[in-house]
Design an enzyme around this catalytic site. Structure first.
Site, PDB file in Angstrom:
ATOM      1  N   HIS A 122       0.837  -1.210   0.000  1.00 14.20           N
ATOM      2  CA  HIS A 122       0.000   0.000   0.000  1.00 14.20           C
ATOM      3  C   HIS A 122       0.868   1.255   0.000  1.00 14.20           C
ATOM      4  O   HIS A 122       0.655   2.178  -0.798  1.00 14.20           O
ATOM      5  CB  HIS A 122      -0.915  -0.020   1.232  1.00 14.20           C
ATOM      6  N   GLU A 123       1.881   1.283   0.893  1.00 12.91           N
ATOM      7  CA  GLU A 123       2.757   2.459   0.987  1.00 12.91           C
ATOM      8  C   GLU A 123       3.537   2.686  -0.313  1.00 12.91           C
ATOM      9  O   GLU A 123       3.679   3.816  -0.772  1.00 12.91           O
ATOM     10  CB  GLU A 123       3.741   2.304   2.160  1.00 12.91           C
ATOM     11  N   HIS A 166       1.634   4.421  -3.050  1.00 12.53           N
ATOM     12  CA  HIS A 166       1.667   5.896  -3.035  1.00 12.53           C
ATOM     13  C   HIS A 166       2.823   6.417  -3.894  1.00 12.53           C
ATOM     14  O   HIS A 166       2.676   7.406  -4.610  1.00 12.53           O
ATOM     15  CB  HIS A 166       1.829   6.416  -1.598  1.00 12.53           C
ATOM     16  N   GLU A 169      -5.682   7.099  -0.859  1.00 10.24           N
ATOM     17  CA  GLU A 169      -5.662   5.883  -0.034  1.00 10.24           C
ATOM     18  C   GLU A 169      -6.372   4.726  -0.737  1.00 10.24           C
ATOM     19  O   GLU A 169      -5.888   3.590  -0.724  1.00 10.24           O
ATOM     20  CB  GLU A 169      -6.315   6.153   1.336  1.00 10.24           C
TER      21      GLU A 169
END
Length: 475
Positions: free
Chosen positions: A335-336, A339, A415
């Site tokens: 997920h990070e 970004h 997100e």
């Protein structure tokens, strides 16, 4: 008729009084709006006493009740600290606290042999006094939050001595950055001529990039212990995942966040081909100091001689074993890294710098307006630092509120996109379970008022994220 008469009377006032009145009115309007939203959410905490049907598979009733009581306590604290902050700010404005502090800093400079012509020196003394006042008035609230609320709910890991040492260290480090940067910025504004706003913006851009670059290597280690993630399966899998998306990973660190709190986190930093990943030990089931403390408590593991720091950290094992399994840690990192891959970091920097340039340009337009200074008690002088304070903090406050809301909406969108990216990496199932664990470990309350959520939540509510992941969760 009475309202229109009062509005007419306000327009008949001198310009500086109208400006001052508008600033106070807007400040209280924002405060009342925030309080209204907080009360809506507080009602949710008070009335939602049982796990909603759709959350039955996600959260047990014991954790649900713990998180409800934790958020209720935080809400009460937020109300009183917010009220204090608003009253303090209003009294400072009404009783001329800013011009008084400016005169006081001038007096101190006078004692040291610096006259009124040393405006930058006086500005630095003013900043030092203002930040000291802010630190001292904020200290009781910070102490209460840490040693009453966070302590009560099993999150605080600090002793009072460690907390105070940390606070002093933070203040000193802040001054070491704030004072030199402010003096250079004021100097650039003074000598920059008609286009000073361009030079001032470029200077702040360089400073922000330098700080981002050096923060994790030189500033953060002053407060927390960073150690390389040991060789093993987790490190190998992180490196493989980074390589698969061309993330230029150079190092992976574990930070001992458990010295302060049992809240968990992860982030990456660095520019160009030199990226590092930082994992909080509280995120890692295998490396968590807190989990070792729980094992010790139960007699399952003996502490090695010299391990830990009994003076600084007190074992607090109110919470059950926490953290994520390796597969879940990888999903959180997926997920990070999403970004980064989707350009969210760069987009945020661009938005921030566009905003910064616009603010400096408007500052250049407004700085010559003497009535702005008169509105805040500066009748005979127009110090540059005071101009920055008045324009950036007070005059721009409506714009800042709108911008803040827009950035919150954008952040939620980012997100969802980062979750979708982790899903593409085949991490949907593990991210799903990791989000549930992290929500449980951090006592997040999964039910929210729609208006409060829309205004405040930079991350989408848990249920919305899980529903988006559910659509393509792998078996």
């Amino acid at each position: 008729m009475g309202m229109w008469a009062s509005l007419d009377a306000m327009w008949e006032m001198p310009t500086e009084k109208r400006i001052f009145g508008a600033v106070l009115l807007f400040s209280w309007t924002v405060y009342l709006w925030e309080t209204f939203l907080a009360q809506r959410q507080r009602r949710i905490y008070k009335t939602t006493t049982h796990v909603p049907l759709e959350l039955g598979q996600i959260m047990d009733s014991e954790t649900f009740e713990k998180s409800r009581l934790y958020q209720l306590d935080k809400s009460t604290f937020s109300f009183w600290s917010g009220l204090y902050s608003e009253i303090e700010g209003t009294l400072i404005l009404l009783f001329g606290g800013i011009p008084y502090l400016w005169r006081l800093s001038g007096r101190f400079c006078g004692y040291a042999g610096f006259g009124p012509e040393y405006e930058i020196t006086q500005s630095l003394v003013f900043l030092l006094l203002a930040t000291l006042f802010s630190a001292l008035t904020g200290l009781p609230w910070s102490l209460y939050n840490t040693f009453v609320i966070e302590e009560k709910h099993g999150f605080n890991q600090q002793t009072l001595g460690f907390f105070m040492k940390d606070a002093v260290k933070k203040f000193i480090v802040t001054q070491c950055i704030l004072l030199p940067v402010s003096s250079l910025l004021l100097y650039i504004i003074k000598i920059g001529g008609d286009y000073f706003f361009i030079y001032a913006w470029l200077f702040t851009l360089v400073v922000s990039l330098v700080l981002v670059t050096i923060y994790a290597d030189y500033i953060a280690p002053l407060f927390d212990k960073f150690t390389p993630l040991p060789e093993g399966k987790l490190k190998q899998e992180i490196e493989v995942m980074a390589k698969s998306i061309d993330f230029p990973l150079t190092k992976v660190y574990v930070v001992e966040g458990s010295k302060r709190s049992s809240h968990s986190n992860a982030y990456f930093y660095g520019f160009f081909k030199n990226k590092r990943i930082v994992l909080f030990d509280t995120l890692l089931e295998e490396y968590s100091v807190l989990n070792k403390a729980i094992l010790e408590e139960s007699g399952m593991e003996a502490r090695k001689d010299g391990e830990g720091d009994s003076e600084e950290v007190k074992p607090n094992v109110k919470n059950k074993k926490q953290g994520c399994k390796n597969e879940e840690v990888l999903a959180v990192l997926g997920h990070e890294l999403g970004h980064w891959k989707l350009g969210h970091t760069v987009k945020n920097i661009i938005i921030s710098q566009m905003n910064s340039f616009l603010c400096f340009f408007l500052f250049a337009v407004l700085i010559g307006r003497k009535e702005l200074f008169s509105a805040f008690g500066f009748y005979n002088s127009q110090p540059t630092l005071i101009g920055l304070l008045i324009i950036f903090q007070f005059i721009f406050s409506p714009y800042n509120e709108v911008l803040s809301f827009c950035l919150t909406v954008l952040s939620r969108r980012f997100e969802f996109q980062a979750d979708a990216f982790a899903k593409k990496l085949g991490k949907a199932k593990d991210l799903y379970s990791a989000l549930i664990k992290l929500n449980k470990d951090n006592l997040g309350f999964p039910v929210s008022d729609w208006l409060f959520s829309m205004w405040h939540y930079s991350h989408p509510p848990l249920l919305e994220r899980l529903q988006a992941l559910e659509n393509s969760k792998q078996d």
